[in-house]
Scaffold this motif. Structure first.
Motif, PDB file in Angstrom:
ATOM      1  N   UNK A  77       1.657  -1.736   4.110  1.00 51.49           N
ATOM      2  CA  UNK A  77       0.954  -2.993   4.333  1.00 51.49           C
ATOM      3  C   UNK A  77       0.151  -3.028   5.612  1.00 51.49           C
ATOM      4  N   UNK A  78      -0.272  -1.845   6.097  1.00 50.99           N
ATOM      5  CA  UNK A  78      -1.057  -1.763   7.330  1.00 50.99           C
ATOM      6  C   UNK A  78      -2.534  -1.918   7.010  1.00 50.99           C
ATOM      7  N   UNK A  79      -3.163  -2.873   7.663  1.00 46.57           N
ATOM      8  CA  UNK A  79      -4.609  -3.032   7.594  1.00 46.57           C
ATOM      9  C   UNK A  79      -5.163  -2.861   8.996  1.00 46.57           C
ATOM     10  N   UNK A  80      -5.872  -1.786   9.282  1.00 46.98           N
ATOM     11  CA  UNK A  80      -6.399  -1.580  10.640  1.00 46.98           C
ATOM     12  C   UNK A  80      -7.276  -2.737  11.088  1.00 46.98           C
ATOM     13  N   UNK A  81      -7.286  -2.985  12.378  1.00 47.60           N
ATOM     14  CA  UNK A  81      -8.088  -4.071  12.924  1.00 47.60           C
ATOM     15  C   UNK A  81      -9.565  -3.888  12.624  1.00 47.60           C
ATOM     16  N   UNK A  82      -9.985  -2.610  12.587  1.00 43.90           N
ATOM     17  CA  UNK A  82     -11.405  -2.319  12.366  1.00 43.90           C
ATOM     18  C   UNK A  82     -11.545  -1.128  11.439  1.00 43.90           C
ATOM     19  N   UNK A  83     -12.603  -1.131  10.661  1.00 42.92           N
ATOM     20  CA  UNK A  83     -12.978   0.020   9.859  1.00 42.92           C
ATOM     21  C   UNK A  83     -14.382   0.436  10.280  1.00 42.92           C
ATOM     22  N   UNK A  84     -14.512   1.693  10.698  1.00 44.30           N
ATOM     23  CA  UNK A  84     -15.800   2.209  11.153  1.00 44.30           C
ATOM     24  C   UNK A  84     -16.377   3.128  10.086  1.00 44.30           C
ATOM     25  N   UNK A  85     -17.652   3.011   9.837  1.00 47.40           N
ATOM     26  CA  UNK A  85     -18.283   3.849   8.819  1.00 47.40           C
ATOM     27  C   UNK A  85     -18.502   5.276   9.294  1.00 47.40           C
ATOM     28  N   UNK A  86     -18.346   5.529  10.574  1.00 46.22           N
ATOM     29  CA  UNK A  86     -18.486   6.874  11.136  1.00 46.22           C
ATOM     30  C   UNK A  86     -17.249   7.169  11.976  1.00 46.22           C
TER      31      UNK A  86
END
Length: 715
Positions: free
Chosen positions: A626-635
């Motif tokens: 159930x971990x959702x990272x604070x941010x998702x980076x496209x690179x």
């Protein structure tokens, strides 16, 4: 922080004076340049071996001049190094108390690589043993003279009580340390017969027969010896703290290590958590030319030091500002790998440290040494003290960091990570003893491999000491092969209370005193993981064929180290080994919590191969947890971190360590509610940005950063 001094907003400077460098004729000019360029902090090596030139005879002249120049140019000073370098007369007078190695070799004084002066021993503990009362008294006299002379000087900010405070596993085996070891054992075991049983020796009839072990292996006596060596070192550190504090209750007490708690056991021991607990301000040495400039390496060091500091201020105490030429760590490496430092290197290295929470930065040199093998190394200024393009970058960052406009940004601290990587010091000690003969580095590879696997997919993983697990909901346990019963019970209770534990193979295989459990998993972890061992193989030299599936896609994650297969005992099989179809992964519910157990070491596999399927396994495990990272980076070559001010304000640091400009999209999760706020003020202008809803489109120049305030962030 215990200090009556008002420190700069961000202490920024260097180690300036290490007798006899730089030349005396240049001092006043150098101080004037440092002040003009925005430097506000110096650290000098006040070396016992260079000051007490004969018993009771002190030469303070050079050091008095340094302190007076600092006062005149508005530069605060940390008094450092102190008693590691001993007077040559003291080495002779106390020759009965020099450090002794396991083979009986007595140390002699030698030239110090980092100062090109005499009086040093091997490593950071010097040549004289503080377990000898005479030596401790002589060292204490010098410390008292030093503190009383400078504690009220207007330039004094504090004391760095141990330079790179790590302990050698190789010393000391002298008679004084052996006597102290016996006392330690008496406290632990009580009677001699209890020691006989614990050590499997059986026939000691007198405590005088008990000596430090000459062999190194996974035996109870060796575990005790390494633990005692660690305890003894930090007791010496505590002695320094208490002595100085008894004389000076105004100035800060600091120390710094090398962020070595994960990877330095074979050459030197380290417990950054324990070291940081003893001082007001902690710090770390990190020099890319010696470590390699891959971004994950420095990020791991910053994250480790922040975790060890447990909320205290910490500094990047020695940050590279110049080249390194002939040291063995750099031979054969390309100059772009940190070996020849460019201004842009300094900029991105410092932004990584600041993004990770460091709130002070010092170079190992202001200008390079002119003597010894480290000539020309590390300093942003030239050999003659003149300005360079590197010093221009240092000055620009120093002035930026101390501008009041940055105060709120630098008061903010990094948010807690998406997941915690479990650190158990007793596991590292046992692995050092277990794998020393084979010269294996499985613990380090597992810990680094796990961190890097998270890092490479934009997941912020914190290093979590087992004493601090209550602060985390999800933990990853990369190398769990040894665990004592006390910590085993604490970890089981944490899971039962609702924690989610993802573990690699052979959890707690070895328990108290290093004994393997007759039933595996050991310590009742069979119930925690819902599985019992079906088979196990300890053949790390033949581990390159270990692979397991973990979903219907057919992907095979690469294992490493050891291999344990299972029979489910209430748990649900999640994956099988390619070789024989044995159960490789099991999930289970335990109390209010959940567990996921992989029978080999995908972290080691990733460290060695960088397999994309291992990242896919970790991604699936994170989704399961159930971990959702604070941010998702496209690179993934760019890193981003949030920091939060006490008033709830958020800031985002976007760091591009690549040499080329990067354009990417950052999508925020709802975990910190940044989608309700807008990127507003630019704190460090290393690129451009545009926000659309919860997506931030940024372009960041090569080896640069973009630092933004998130306006309107909810409390």
């Amino acid at each position: 922080m215990t200090t009556g001094r008002t420190l700069p907003q961000l202490p920024y400077g260097a180690v300036y004076f290490r007798k006899s460098n730089p030349p005396r004729d240049d001092w006043e000019r150098d101080y004037a340049i440092a002040q003009e360029d925005g430097m506000n902090f110096n650290r000098h090596w006040f070396m016992w071996g260079a000051i007490e030139v004969a018993p009771g005879v002190y030469d303070w002249e050079d050091y008095d001049r340094q302190m007076d120049l600092a006062t005149g140019h508005g530069i605060q000073t940390i008094i450092a190094e102190m008693i590691t370098s001993v007077p040559e007369w003291a080495a002779e007078a106390y020759s009965h108390a020099v450090h002794v190695k396991a083979d009986g070799t007595a140390l002699r004084t030698q030239m110090g690589v980092s100062s090109a002066t005499g009086g040093f021993g091997e490593g950071s503990q010097g040549v004289l043993c503080l377990d000898c009362a005479e030596v401790k008294e002589a060292a204490g006299r010098f410390l008292r003279e030093l503190v009383l002379r400078y504690k009220d000087h207007p330039a004094t900010a504090g004391y760095d009580i141990w330079n790179e405070c790590n302990y050698s596993p190789h010393v000391c085996h002298c008679r004084y340390t052996n006597a102290k070891f016996r006392s330690w054992l008496q406290t632990k075991y009580g009677g001699l017969q209890a020691l006989n049983r614990a050590w499997n020796r059986y026939s000691y009839t007198s405590w005088e027969q008990v000596r430090s072990p000459r062999q190194t292996g996974p035996y109870p006596e060796c575990i005790d010896w390494v633990q005692f060596t660690k305890d003894n070192f930090y007791e010496h550190m505590q002695w320094r703290v208490e002595l100085i504090r008894s004389l000076d209750d105004r100035n800060l007490i600091a120390a710094h290590g090398i962020a070595g708690s994960i990877g330095a056991m074979a050459s030197m021991g380290a417990d950054d958590w324990l070291a940081a607990s003893k001082v007001d301000v902690y710090g770390f040495t990190w020099v890319a030319s010696r470590k390699g400039s891959e971004p994950w390496k420095q990020w791991h060091a910053v994250d480790l030091t922040r975790a060890a500091s447990r909320g205290k201020t910490f500094w990047h105490a020695e940050a590279q500002g110049g080249p390194l030429w002939l040291q063995p760590q750099v031979i054969g490496r390309p100059k772009e790998d940190g070996r020849v430092t460019e201004p842009e290197d300094m900029r991105v290295w410092q932004m990584i440290s600041f993004a990770g929470g460091a709130r002070g930065l010092l170079f190992p040199r202001w200008r390079p040494l002119l003597d010894g093998p480290l000539f020309g190394a590390f300093g942003p200024y030239a050999m003659d003290g003149s300005r360079t393009d590197r010093s221009a970058m240092a000055g620009a960052i120093a002035k930026w960091a101390n501008d009041p406009e940055q105060r709120k940004l630098l008061e903010a601290v990094p948010v807690q990570g998406d997941i915690g990587i479990l650190v158990v010091p007793e596991t590292q000690i046992f692995d050092y003893l277990l794998n020393r003969e084979g010269k294996l580095e499985l613990y380090t590879q597992a810990m680094w491999g796990a961190y890097r696997c998270f890092f490479d997919q934009g997941v912020q993983a914190d290093w979590v000491h087992i004493d601090d697990i209550a602060k985390y909901r999800v933990l990853y346990w990369p190398y769990p092969i040894m665990l004592g019963s006390v910590y085993a019970e604490a970890l089981k209770q944490w899971v039962a209370a609702g924690g989610t534990l993802i573990s690699e193979g052979c959890p707690a295989y070895f328990g108290d005193r290093g004994s393997a459990g007759a039933k595996q998993p050991n310590h009742g972890f069979d119930a925690v993981f819902g599985a019992v061992e079906a088979d196990v193989e300890f053949m790390p030299d033949r581990a390159d064929g270990i692979a397991f599936d973990f979903d219907e896609s057919g992907l095979l994650a690469v294992g490493g180290g050891f291999r344990q297969s299972y029979r489910p005992a209430g748990g649900i099989p999640w994956g099988q080994y390619r070789q024989d179809g044995g159960t490789a992964v099991v999930e289970h519910k335990y109390g209010q919590g959940r567990t996921l157990l992989a029978g080999t070491f995908p972290s080691i596999g990733y460290f060695q191969s960088g397999s994309p399927s291992n990242k896919a396994f970790i991604a699936k495990a994170l989704a399961w947890a159930g971990i959702t990272p604070y941010m998702r980076l496209s690179d993934a070559s760019v890193q981003a971190r949030f920091s939060r001010h006490a008033d709830g304000s958020l800031f985002v640091w976007v760091v591009n360590p690549d040499r080329s400009q990067k354009s990417l999209e950052i999508r925020f999760s709802d975990a910190l509610q940044p989608g309700q706020s807008r990127a507003g003020r630019v704190y460090w202008d290393g690129g451009t940005f545009m926000q659309e809803g919860s997506a931030l489109h940024v372009t960041v120049r090569g080896r640069d950063a973009l630092v933004l305030g998130m306006d309107g962030t909810p409390d």
